[in-house]
Design a protein around this motif. Structure first.
Motif, short mmCIF file in Angstrom:
data_model
loop_
_atom_site.label_atom_id
_atom_site.label_comp_id
_atom_site.label_asym_id
_atom_site.label_seq_id
_atom_site.Cartn_x
_atom_site.Cartn_y
_atom_site.Cartn_z
N ASP A 134 12.61 64.13 -54.52
CA ASP A 134 13.49 63.05 -54.96
C ASP A 134 13.87 62.13 -53.81
O ASP A 134 14.01 60.92 -53.98
CB ASP A 134 14.76 63.62 -55.60
N ALA A 135 14.06 62.71 -52.64
CA ALA A 135 14.44 61.91 -51.48
C ALA A 135 13.32 60.97 -51.06
O ALA A 135 13.55 59.80 -50.72
CB ALA A 135 14.83 62.81 -50.32
N VAL A 136 12.09 61.46 -51.08
CA VAL A 136 10.96 60.72 -50.52
C VAL A 136 10.36 59.72 -51.50
O VAL A 136 9.88 58.66 -51.10
CB VAL A 136 9.89 61.73 -50.04
N GLY A 167 9.41 56.80 -53.58
CA GLY A 167 9.80 55.40 -53.59
C GLY A 167 10.43 54.90 -52.31
O GLY A 167 10.83 53.73 -52.22
N ALA A 168 10.53 55.74 -51.28
CA ALA A 168 11.16 55.33 -50.02
C ALA A 168 10.19 54.50 -49.18
O ALA A 168 9.01 54.83 -49.06
CB ALA A 168 11.63 56.55 -49.23
N ASP A 169 10.69 53.43 -48.59
CA ASP A 169 9.90 52.63 -47.65
C ASP A 169 9.85 53.29 -46.28
O ASP A 169 8.95 53.03 -45.50
CB ASP A 169 10.51 51.23 -47.51
N LEU A 170 10.86 54.11 -46.00
CA LEU A 170 10.99 54.76 -44.70
C LEU A 170 11.41 56.21 -44.91
O LEU A 170 12.34 56.49 -45.67
CB LEU A 170 12.06 54.03 -43.87
N VAL A 171 10.72 57.13 -44.24
CA VAL A 171 11.07 58.55 -44.28
C VAL A 171 11.29 59.01 -42.85
O VAL A 171 10.36 59.01 -42.03
CB VAL A 171 9.96 59.39 -44.94
N MET A 172 12.52 59.38 -42.53
CA MET A 172 12.85 59.83 -41.18
C MET A 172 13.03 61.35 -41.19
O MET A 172 13.95 61.87 -41.83
CB MET A 172 14.11 59.13 -40.68
N LEU A 173 12.14 62.05 -40.50
CA LEU A 173 12.18 63.51 -40.43
C LEU A 173 13.06 63.92 -39.25
O LEU A 173 12.78 63.57 -38.10
CB LEU A 173 10.77 64.06 -40.26
N CYS A 174 14.11 64.65 -39.55
CA CYS A 174 15.10 65.03 -38.53
C CYS A 174 15.38 66.52 -38.62
O CYS A 174 16.54 66.96 -38.57
CB CYS A 174 16.40 64.24 -38.73
N THR A 175 14.35 67.31 -38.76
CA THR A 175 14.50 68.74 -38.99
C THR A 175 14.26 69.52 -37.70
O THR A 175 13.80 68.98 -36.70
CB THR A 175 13.51 69.24 -40.06
N SER A 176 14.52 70.79 -37.76
CA SER A 176 14.17 71.70 -36.67
C SER A 176 13.00 72.58 -37.09
O SER A 176 12.80 73.68 -36.56
CB SER A 176 15.37 72.57 -36.28
N ALA A 177 12.21 72.09 -38.06
CA ALA A 177 11.10 72.87 -38.60
C ALA A 177 10.03 73.11 -37.54
O ALA A 177 9.80 72.26 -36.67
CB ALA A 177 10.50 72.15 -39.80
N ALA A 178 9.38 74.23 -37.64
CA ALA A 178 8.27 74.55 -36.75
C ALA A 178 6.93 74.29 -37.42
O ALA A 178 5.88 74.47 -36.81
CB ALA A 178 8.35 76.00 -36.29
N ASP A 179 6.95 73.86 -38.69
CA ASP A 179 5.72 73.64 -39.43
C ASP A 179 5.90 72.42 -40.33
O ASP A 179 6.95 71.79 -40.35
CB ASP A 179 5.38 74.88 -40.26
N ASP A 180 4.87 72.11 -41.11
CA ASP A 180 4.83 70.87 -41.88
C ASP A 180 5.99 70.75 -42.86
O ASP A 180 6.33 71.70 -43.58
CB ASP A 180 3.52 70.80 -42.66
#
Length: 303
Positions: free
Chosen positions: A171-173, A175-188
């Motif tokens: 739902d977040a992504v 239709g978004a023109d911009l997606v800013m990833l701000c996670t501490s994930a170690a994988d995709d």
């Protein structure tokens, strides 16, 4: 030497400082220094972020120790020292913990403002801790008309800064023109190949070995930009993509080139990817702005 334990600086001042730093003519002839790590005996490390800020006549280095503690959370600190290039003497030592959050978010948003078309309307922030909230805050400063959706597995407080809480990642992504990833994930976290052409995706990831937020296999299908060319040697998704056959020469530009108008713009035929890892020049610029602000406040109080 002044020690500033609680440096303060406005969003406007941070963005102006970064524009000046990345727009400096010296970056056209000298590469932006990257970060380097010193491993500590028994575990832990110290990351160093060096830089020269010619217009301020200062050398800067931020040191960020990571000190594991078997009995509890690791100790992580960050301090930036500014040294005069005229006298060789230290000018200030600043606690860079909060400044690092500011420069990280401001660098991302400065780049996206240069990569997004004027009509971009919707942004998604994935991961909504301190860094994610800072990304939303800086985006509102440069693109006040954009709607900001946010998703975090830990939940999003809409009252925090007026963002729209998304029920899930999709739902977040969508239709978004911009997606800013701000996670501490170690994988995709997401695969940008599933997004429409022209969508801008940003990633800061973490300094953990091998950490990434998109699949390395996706890189060759994207218009790639970086904060500096040294990032190609550090960012796990880009180094893995290169090992698998992607040509780093395909990078369309770095942030200095974008600020100066030298970098080629997005093709419009593929999703756009901006990858940053954090640079000493960002720390130097923001620390210098904070020192200037502290000097101004001190002068005002002494009257």
């Amino acid at each position: 030497m002044r020690v500033i334990s609680s440096p303060r600086v406005s969003e406007q001042a941070v963005l102006a400082a970064l524009r000046d730093a990345f727009g400096a003519p010296s970056l056209r002839t000298a590469p932006t220094p990257g970060q380097f790590v010193v491993d500590l005996p028994g575990g832990g490390d110290v990351i160093h972020y060096p830089a020269v800020l010619p217009h301020a006549d200062v050398y800067s280095v931020k040191v960020s120790p990571y000190l594991p503690d078997p009995a509890g959370p690791a100790v992580v600190t960050a301090w930036t020292m500014l040294v005069s290039l005229s006298t060789g003497q230290p000018l200030a030592l600043l606690d860079a913990s909060k400044l690092t959050v500011e420069r990280t978010a401001a660098t991302t948003v400065l780049a996206t403002d240069l990569l997004l078309p004027p009509g971009a309307r919707t942004a998604a922030v994935i991961g909504y801790g301190r860094v994610g909230r800072a990304h939303a805050r800086y985006l509102r400063h440069l693109r006040p008309g954009m709607t900001v959706r946010a998703f975090s597995p830990k939940g999003v407080d809409e009252a925090d800064d007026g963002v729209q809480a998304a029920a899930n990642l999709e739902d977040a992504v969508t239709g978004a023109d911009l997606v800013m990833l701000c996670t501490s994930a170690a994988d995709d976290v997401i695969d940008p190949r599933a997004l429409p052409a022209g969508t801008v995706v940003t990633s800061i990831s973490t300094n953990a070995p091998g950490a990434r937020e998109i699949p390395p296999a996706a890189v060759e299908a994207l218009d790639v930009y970086v904060d500096a060319l040294t990032t190609l040697q550090v960012a796990a998704d880009l180094t893995r993509a290169a090992a698998d056959g992607w040509d780093p020469a395909a990078v369309r530009g770095d942030l200095a080139g974008l600020v100066a108008g030298r970098a080629q713009g997005p093709s419009g035929e593929r999703p756009v990817y901006f990858r940053s890892v954090g640079l000493g020049i960002e720390d130097a610029a923001v620390a210098w702005a904070a020192l200037y602000n502290d000097n101004a406040m001190t002068k005002g109080q002494s009257r």
